[in-house]
Enzyme design. Structure first.
Site, PDB file in Angstrom:
ATOM      1  CG  HIS A 118      30.842  39.509  15.092  1.00 36.60           C
ATOM      2  ND1 HIS A 118      29.777  40.221  15.567  1.00 36.60           N
ATOM      3  CD2 HIS A 118      31.606  39.183  16.170  1.00 36.60           C
ATOM      4  CE1 HIS A 118      29.900  40.336  16.883  1.00 36.60           C
ATOM      5  NE2 HIS A 118      30.989  39.706  17.273  1.00 36.60           N
TER       6      HIS A 118
ATOM      7  CG  ASP B 175      37.475  34.323  19.286  1.00 35.60           C
ATOM      8  OD1 ASP B 175      38.031  34.900  20.240  1.00 35.60           O
ATOM      9  OD2 ASP B 175      36.385  33.758  19.369  1.00 35.60           O
TER      10      ASP B 175
HETATM   11  N1  ACO Z   1      33.158  30.947   7.132  1.00 38.85           N
HETATM   12  C1  ACO Z   1      32.459  30.752   6.005  1.00 38.85           C
HETATM   13  N2  ACO Z   1      31.215  31.211   5.804  1.00 38.85           N
HETATM   14  C2  ACO Z   1      30.668  31.910   6.793  1.00 38.85           C
HETATM   15  C3  ACO Z   1      31.332  32.171   8.006  1.00 38.85           C
HETATM   16  C4  ACO Z   1      32.621  31.660   8.151  1.00 38.85           C
HETATM   17  N3  ACO Z   1      33.316  31.849   9.282  1.00 38.85           N
HETATM   18  N4  ACO Z   1      30.532  32.894   8.821  1.00 38.85           N
HETATM   19  C5  ACO Z   1      29.391  33.079   8.145  1.00 38.85           C
HETATM   20  N5  ACO Z   1      29.464  32.485   6.922  1.00 38.85           N
HETATM   21  C6  ACO Z   1      28.421  32.453   5.904  1.00 38.85           C
HETATM   22  C7  ACO Z   1      27.399  31.356   6.223  1.00 38.85           C
HETATM   23  O1  ACO Z   1      27.768  30.123   5.663  1.00 38.85           O
HETATM   24  C8  ACO Z   1      26.141  31.923   5.644  1.00 38.85           C
HETATM   25  O2  ACO Z   1      26.156  31.694   4.259  1.00 38.85           O
HETATM   26  P1  ACO Z   1      24.791  31.352   3.448  1.00 38.85           P
HETATM   27  O3  ACO Z   1      23.943  32.572   3.621  1.00 38.85           O
HETATM   28  O4  ACO Z   1      25.256  31.106   2.043  1.00 38.85           O
HETATM   29  O5  ACO Z   1      24.212  30.149   4.127  1.00 38.85           O
HETATM   30  C9  ACO Z   1      26.287  33.429   5.873  1.00 38.85           C
HETATM   31  O6  ACO Z   1      27.696  33.670   5.976  1.00 38.85           O
HETATM   32  C10 ACO Z   1      25.602  33.929   7.118  1.00 38.85           C
HETATM   33  O7  ACO Z   1      26.023  33.112   8.216  1.00 38.85           O
HETATM   34  P2  ACO Z   1      25.182  32.952   9.549  1.00 38.85           P
HETATM   35  O8  ACO Z   1      25.614  31.736  10.266  1.00 38.85           O
HETATM   36  O9  ACO Z   1      23.717  33.068   9.216  1.00 38.85           O
HETATM   37  O10 ACO Z   1      25.580  34.252  10.320  1.00 38.85           O
HETATM   38  P3  ACO Z   1      25.512  34.428  11.868  1.00 38.85           P
HETATM   39  O11 ACO Z   1      25.423  35.864  12.091  1.00 38.85           O
HETATM   40  O12 ACO Z   1      24.443  33.587  12.455  1.00 38.85           O
HETATM   41  O13 ACO Z   1      26.898  33.797  12.332  1.00 38.85           O
HETATM   42  C11 ACO Z   1      28.906  33.353  13.438  1.00 38.85           C
HETATM   43  C12 ACO Z   1      27.864  34.423  13.076  1.00 38.85           C
HETATM   44  C13 ACO Z   1      28.228  32.218  14.230  1.00 38.85           C
HETATM   45  C14 ACO Z   1      29.984  33.993  14.288  1.00 38.85           C
HETATM   46  C15 ACO Z   1      29.504  32.773  12.131  1.00 38.85           C
HETATM   47  O14 ACO Z   1      30.075  33.809  11.375  1.00 38.85           O
HETATM   48  C16 ACO Z   1      30.540  31.670  12.401  1.00 38.85           C
HETATM   49  O15 ACO Z   1      30.165  30.515  12.596  1.00 38.85           O
HETATM   50  N6  ACO Z   1      31.863  32.028  12.423  1.00 38.85           N
HETATM   51  C17 ACO Z   1      32.918  31.086  12.708  1.00 38.85           C
HETATM   52  C18 ACO Z   1      33.065  30.914  14.221  1.00 38.85           C
HETATM   53  C19 ACO Z   1      33.676  32.123  14.890  1.00 38.85           C
HETATM   54  O16 ACO Z   1      34.673  32.679  14.436  1.00 38.85           O
HETATM   55  N7  ACO Z   1      33.087  32.510  16.032  1.00 38.85           N
HETATM   56  C20 ACO Z   1      33.552  33.638  16.840  1.00 38.85           C
HETATM   57  C21 ACO Z   1      32.555  34.752  16.771  1.00 38.85           C
HETATM   58  S1  ACO Z   1      33.183  36.220  17.499  1.00 38.85           S
HETATM   59  C22 ACO Z   1      33.085  35.992  19.151  1.00 38.85           C
HETATM   60  O17 ACO Z   1      32.248  35.293  19.683  1.00 38.85           O
HETATM   61  C23 ACO Z   1      34.074  36.662  19.925  1.00 38.85           C
END
Ligand code: ACO
Length: 377
Positions: free
Chosen positions: A261, A314
């Site tokens: 998140h 979610d």
């Molecule tokens: N699985 C594996 N690795 C993850 C995940 C995940 N779900 N989420 C973040 N990471 C890792 C990334 O790969 C990244 O690693 P790195 O630094 O080695 O490259 C690090 O954590 C940071 O990730 P970002 O994408 O920069 O974090 P951001 O804050 O932009 O992303 C997001 C948030 C888009 C929700 C992300 O966690 C994601 O894609 N999650 C999966 C989709 C999801 O569940 N979405 C629902 C969100 S909640 C809502 O809207 C109600």
């Protein structure tokens, strides 16, 4: 490049305004609507009461709640012409159909030319009821069935489920759906609420803002995750496969849906309320493997907790919808049904001290190009 600037890609960590609606402490995993902890609201409140709280800033007394409830019920039916719109887009994804239909609804709203706070709240309350009806009407129409008329005997959650197939669900099922709507009702300046505020920032109306909010919500990084989590649970198929499945995703640097998140670096406080719902429901339905699969995924992701990656709201929601017989592509629309009160108050707040939201882009392209006539290119 013209000059050195500090970029905030994705506007991470940027405060762009003030709000009195929703407090989030991402480090501690705290969420409050109008100062009331989400745990108390999830356990004791209802979607109707929580919507009132978000919109008017206080918990309603009995009379206020019953008036508000009557108002919501009175807006459940859609204008006849709207069914023609739904028919035209019946083959679209339900989120796309919802976006188009909400946009069309503005033409039929008696307050369509009034952007005052009172009219915006009235329109937001109407949309709260209408969006639930649109989602289920579209679902029935795309399956060649007649839409089911809303009932004024049921609460918002019960009526929503009733409009799926005309069957009144049992009280536990209604209560769990109600809780889900409470948990989704608002969440600060997430991507869809920010989008709604950008639209309201130009002094466009709430129908435009909500239409744009729905578009932003439809993406898998935001509202689409519940649908993807259910698909992941189906692909895993068996609790024993979960660990390897997750390992493979991570080795390939893919995301595990329902984890991570932008704001929460502790567990999303909404997730736990739905976890218990999945556990109970999957046992009641004689399909405990769904709960077991999800728990195995959580176990496999536990090393990521140190990096602040935990389950989000979610993760457990999808299985609840699935066990209630709701098709996968209606999961994101359910999120939208719960979120209308949140978008409403965000638009109202934006209007209260409005400012055009217009950030800058650092230009990195070529400059000072000599124009070449087409014959010389
Ligand atoms: N699985 C594996 N690795 C993850 C995940 C995940 N779900 N989420 C973040 N990471 C890792 C990334 O790969 C990244 O690693 P790195 O630094 O080695 O490259 C690090 O954590 C940071 O990730 P970002 O994408 O920069 O974090 P951001 O804050 O932009 O992303 C997001 C948030 C888009 C929700 C992300 O966690 C994601 O894609 N999650 C999966 C989709 C999801 O569940 N979405 C629902 C969100 S909640 C809502 O809207 C109600």
């Amino acid at each position: 490049m013209d000059k050195e600037v500090t970029l905030h890609r994705g506007l991470q960590g940027v405060y762009f305004d003030r709000s009195e609606t929703t407090f989030i402490d991402g480090k501690e995993g705290i969420l409050e609507y109008r100062g009331y902890n989400i745990n108390d609201l999830a356990e004791h409140s209802s979607f109707e009461e929580t919507s009132y709280l978000l919109i008017y800033g206080k918990l309603p007394n009995k009379e206020e709640l019953s008036e508000f409830d009557a108002m919501l019920k009175s807006y459940r039916k859609l204008p006849e012409e709207i069914f023609d719109v739904i028919n035209v887009v019946k083959d679209s994804h339900p989120m796309d159909a919802l976006r188009t239909t909400v946009s069309a609804l503005s033409s039929f709203d008696e307050d369509r030319n009034d952007n005052s706070e009172e009219a915006t709240i009235r329109k937001g309350i109407r949309l709260t009821s209408q969006v639930a009806t649109i989602v289920m009407a579209h679902h029935n129409i795309r399956n060649g069935k007649e839409p089911i008329d809303p009932s004024d005997k049921l609460n918002h959650a019960g009526n929503f489920l009733y409009m799926l197939n005309g069957k009144i669900p049992d009280q536990d099922t209604i209560d769990l759906m109600d809780k889900d709507f409470v948990l989704h009702a608002d969440h600060g300046s997430n991507a869809s609420a920010f989008t709604a505020r950008v639209v309201a920032g130009t002094s466009a109306d709430i129908h435009g803002a909500v239409t744009a909010g729905i578009a932003a919500l439809s993406g898998p990084s935001h509202g689409g995750a519940a649908e993807n989590v259910m698909q992941m649970a189906k692909d895993i198929g068996n609790p024993e496969n979960a660990e390897n499945y997750v390992k493979n995703l991570l080795v390939n640097r893919e995301r595990v849906m329902g984890f991570g998140h932008r704001v929460y670096k502790a567990e999303d406080p909404r997730a736990g309320h739905l976890r218990e719902g999945v556990r109970k429901l999957s046992h009641q339905m004689g399909e405990p493997e769904w709960y077991q699969i999800l728990e195995k995924v959580v176990e496999a992701m536990s090393p990521y907790a140190r990096r602040g990656i935990h389950v989000n709201v979610d993760f457990f929601a999808g299985v609840i919808y699935y066990l209630n017989g709701i098709p996968q592509d209606l999961f994101v629309p359910i999120f939208a049904v719960g979120r209308i009160p949140g978008w409403t108050i965000q638009v109202v707040e934006q209007f209260r001290h409005n400012i055009l939201i217009r950030p800058l882009l650092q230009y990195t392209g070529k400059r000072k190009q000599g124009y070449i006539p087409i014959s010389d290119r």
